[in-house]
Design a protein around this motif. Structure first.
Motif, PDB file in Angstrom:
ATOM      1  N   ASN A 270       0.837  -1.190   0.000  1.00 40.36           N
ATOM      2  CA  ASN A 270       0.000   0.000   0.000  1.00 40.36           C
ATOM      3  C   ASN A 270       0.876   1.246   0.000  1.00 40.36           C
ATOM      4  O   ASN A 270       1.961   1.270   0.610  1.00 40.36           O
ATOM      5  CB  ASN A 270      -0.913   0.040   1.227  1.00 40.36           C
ATOM      6  CG  ASN A 270      -1.885  -1.124   1.233  1.00 40.36           C
ATOM      7  OD1 ASN A 270      -2.480  -1.460   0.200  1.00 40.36           O
ATOM      8  ND2 ASN A 270      -2.052  -1.752   2.406  1.00 40.36           N
ATOM      9  N   VAL A 271       0.365   2.267  -0.681  1.00 37.64           N
ATOM     10  CA  VAL A 271       1.110   3.511  -0.707  1.00 37.64           C
ATOM     11  C   VAL A 271       0.977   4.203   0.641  1.00 37.64           C
ATOM     12  O   VAL A 271       0.073   3.926   1.426  1.00 37.64           O
ATOM     13  CB  VAL A 271       0.600   4.433  -1.830  1.00 37.64           C
ATOM     14  CG1 VAL A 271       0.887   3.830  -3.193  1.00 37.64           C
ATOM     15  CG2 VAL A 271      -0.892   4.733  -1.640  1.00 37.64           C
ATOM     16  N   ASP A 272       1.898   5.118   0.883  1.00 37.50           N
ATOM     17  CA  ASP A 272       1.831   5.894   2.108  1.00 37.50           C
ATOM     18  C   ASP A 272       1.009   7.154   1.875  1.00 37.50           C
ATOM     19  O   ASP A 272       0.368   7.298   0.815  1.00 37.50           O
ATOM     20  CB  ASP A 272       3.233   6.221   2.616  1.00 37.50           C
ATOM     21  CG  ASP A 272       4.055   6.974   1.580  1.00 37.50           C
ATOM     22  OD1 ASP A 272       3.475   7.516   0.611  1.00 37.50           O
ATOM     23  OD2 ASP A 272       5.315   7.024   1.696  1.00 37.50           O
ATOM     24  N   SER A 274       1.923   9.867   1.104  1.00 38.99           N
ATOM     25  CA  SER A 274       2.417  10.610  -0.062  1.00 38.99           C
ATOM     26  C   SER A 274       2.139   9.854  -1.347  1.00 38.99           C
ATOM     27  O   SER A 274       2.664  10.225  -2.411  1.00 38.99           O
ATOM     28  CB  SER A 274       3.916  10.859   0.073  1.00 38.99           C
ATOM     29  OG  SER A 274       4.199  11.615   1.227  1.00 38.99           O
ATOM     30  N   CYS A 275       1.385   8.794  -1.256  1.00 38.43           N
ATOM     31  CA  CYS A 275       1.031   7.941  -2.402  1.00 38.43           C
ATOM     32  C   CYS A 275       2.259   7.228  -2.977  1.00 38.43           C
ATOM     33  O   CYS A 275       2.342   6.967  -4.170  1.00 38.43           O
ATOM     34  CB  CYS A 275       0.327   8.775  -3.481  1.00 38.43           C
ATOM     35  SG  CYS A 275      -0.690   7.762  -4.597  1.00 38.43           S
ATOM     36  N   ASN A 276       3.240   6.909  -2.100  1.00 33.40           N
ATOM     37  CA  ASN A 276       4.456   6.188  -2.511  1.00 33.40           C
ATOM     38  C   ASN A 276       4.538   4.828  -1.807  1.00 33.40           C
ATOM     39  O   ASN A 276       4.079   4.658  -0.668  1.00 33.40           O
ATOM     40  CB  ASN A 276       5.699   6.995  -2.161  1.00 33.40           C
ATOM     41  CG  ASN A 276       5.771   8.299  -2.943  1.00 33.40           C
ATOM     42  OD1 ASN A 276       5.414   8.345  -4.126  1.00 33.40           O
ATOM     43  ND2 ASN A 276       6.236   9.364  -2.291  1.00 33.40           N
ATOM     44  N   SER A 308       4.618   3.715  -7.174  1.00 33.44           N
ATOM     45  CA  SER A 308       3.319   4.233  -6.768  1.00 33.44           C
ATOM     46  C   SER A 308       2.276   3.146  -6.911  1.00 33.44           C
ATOM     47  O   SER A 308       2.607   1.957  -7.064  1.00 33.44           O
ATOM     48  CB  SER A 308       2.954   5.457  -7.608  1.00 33.44           C
ATOM     49  OG  SER A 308       1.788   6.078  -7.092  1.00 33.44           O
ATOM     50  N   VAL A 309       1.051   3.535  -6.886  1.00 31.91           N
ATOM     51  CA  VAL A 309      -0.053   2.579  -6.990  1.00 31.91           C
ATOM     52  C   VAL A 309       0.042   1.859  -8.330  1.00 31.91           C
ATOM     53  O   VAL A 309       0.325   2.465  -9.370  1.00 31.91           O
ATOM     54  CB  VAL A 309      -1.397   3.302  -6.846  1.00 31.91           C
ATOM     55  CG1 VAL A 309      -2.550   2.348  -7.116  1.00 31.91           C
ATOM     56  CG2 VAL A 309      -1.533   3.928  -5.464  1.00 31.91           C
ATOM     57  N   SER A 335      -1.507  -0.776  -3.735  1.00 29.62           N
ATOM     58  CA  SER A 335      -2.851  -0.171  -3.675  1.00 29.62           C
ATOM     59  C   SER A 335      -2.833   1.110  -2.829  1.00 29.62           C
ATOM     60  O   SER A 335      -1.952   1.288  -1.985  1.00 29.62           O
ATOM     61  CB  SER A 335      -3.859  -1.157  -3.071  1.00 29.62           C
ATOM     62  OG  SER A 335      -3.905  -2.353  -3.825  1.00 29.62           O
ATOM     63  N   ASP A 336      -3.908   1.969  -3.079  1.00 28.58           N
ATOM     64  CA  ASP A 336      -4.090   3.168  -2.259  1.00 28.58           C
ATOM     65  C   ASP A 336      -5.237   2.881  -1.320  1.00 28.58           C
ATOM     66  O   ASP A 336      -6.411   2.823  -1.719  1.00 28.58           O
ATOM     67  CB  ASP A 336      -4.423   4.385  -3.133  1.00 28.58           C
ATOM     68  CG  ASP A 336      -4.671   5.664  -2.322  1.00 28.58           C
ATOM     69  OD1 ASP A 336      -4.399   5.638  -1.106  1.00 28.58           O
ATOM     70  OD2 ASP A 336      -5.085   6.650  -2.925  1.00 28.58           O
TER      71      ASP A 336
END
Length: 363
Positions: A270-272, A274-276, A308-309, A335-336
């Motif tokens: 899963n992204v953090d 920050s979407c990373n 990223s996702v 995933s986000d």
């Protein structure tokens, strides 16, 4: 008639002095007293004709078979050869000697015998002869077998064994193993001009280290195991005369069996905020095997790579000590899972309805 009988008596009893002084015959009888000597004088005076004497002698010997005969002259040798010491002729277990085998001079009939490393017999001077390696005793003797003189001929084996099949080997490892088992025909051999050559010892250094003593054997019995890599082998040979030879060669055992690797199943992440998503180290999840120890697993993209996702393919590679590789792959699905957030805008005062701004979903 009486004179003839007296002469015959003289012949039988005391022919010695007459033969030596008058006929120089090869046979004689030894006088034993003065009376025989006086009778010989009478015998010589009676037979002035040598032919008549010889005929009488022949008749006497034919009719008196028990007469004992001896030589009238001694067997004499001068200049007996000195002992001879030589090395073998190249490639042979013997040596041809063509000089220094003969006596300087001799009287009578000369014979010779050989005993020891070389045996034989003959008459006259030896001249030249081929002698075997070792010590031969030569006796020069007269025709009655009496000893004249003796000397020795020593032929030394000075020739080292000749080594063959001394060269670098390039075997592959045995199936499922990190080594190669070498048998008899894999090793160098040696031949000799005289005898069978034995392996005294052999040693190995490098990928394989060993030192085996196998004296009395010309080959390596039972197989010898050499590890993958480069091993230097030194083999020492010796013949029965203690002449030595050695051979140094390399055994380069090649590992031609690649490793195997099994990747884990697909992974998720899963992204953090920050979407990373940072890719972790997945090498520990792989199962790698190799016939030789020391395989190393690497990963691509490497651990620490930020994505990223979405779906990222991960490749794992195992590399063994021989540089052989194997690969496998799996996916990481990112995933986000963080929901979005929203806030109400500030109040707006307007005079007319037309002054109300349009809705902004990004606010």
């Amino acid at each position: 008639m009486k004179k003839k009988y007296v002469a015959l008596l003289l012949l039988i009893c005391c022919y010695n002095i007459y033969a030596n002084n008058y006929l120089n015959s090869s046979f004689h009888f030894l006088p034993t007293n003065n009376l025989q000597a006086k009778l010989i004088t009478f015998f010589v005076d009676t037979f002035k004709d040598k032919e008549q004497v010889n005929n009488t002698i022949s008749s006497a010997f034919l009719n008196n078979k028990n007469l004992k005969t001896v030589k009238t002259s001694a067997f004499v040798i001068t200049g007996c050869p000195s002992n001879i010491n030589v090395n073998n002729d190249a490639g042979n277990c013997n040596a041809l000697i063509s000089s220094n085998l003969d006596v300087t001079s001799f009287t009578g009939t000369l014979n010779w015998t050989m005993t020891g490393a070389t045996s034989g017999s003959g008459s006259g001077q030896i001249g030249s002869y081929t002698f075997n390696v070792g010590v031969t005793t030569i006796n020069y003797i007269d025709d009655d077998g009496g000893s004249g003189c003796s000397f020795t001929v020593t032929v030394n084996d000075s020739e080292s064994p000749v080594v063959s099949n001394c060269m670098t080997r390039y075997p592959n490892v045995n199936s499922g193993a990190c080594s190669y088992v070498a048998y008899n025909n894999f090793f160098p051999t040696a031949t000799d001009n005289c005898t069978t050559v034995n392996v005294v010892d052999w040693s190995a250094s490098g990928a394989t280290t060993t030192n085996n003593i196998i004296e009395g054997k010309n080959n390596f019995v039972g197989g010898v195991t050499f590890n993958a890599g480069i091993t230097t082998v030194v083999v020492n040979f010796v013949d029965s005369s203690s002449n030595t030879a050695s051979c140094s060669f390399e055994i380069r055992v090649n590992d031609n069996i690649p490793p195997t690797i099994t990747c884990p199943g697909n992974q998720t992440g899963n992204v953090d905020a920050s979407c990373n998503f940072t890719i972790p180290d997945y090498t520990g999840l792989a199962t790698a095997n190799d016939n030789c120890a020391g395989g190393v697993v690497t990963q691509s993209p490497i651990a620490g790579t930020v994505v990223s996702v979405g779906t990222t393919n991960i490749g794992l590679t195992v590399t063994d000590a021989a540089g052989l590789t194997a690969n496998c792959n799996f996916d990481v699905v990112v995933s986000d899972t963080i929901p979005p957030t929203a806030s109400n805008p500030a109040d707006i005062n307007v005079q007319c309805l037309a002054d109300v701004p349009a809705a902004n979903p990004n606010v």
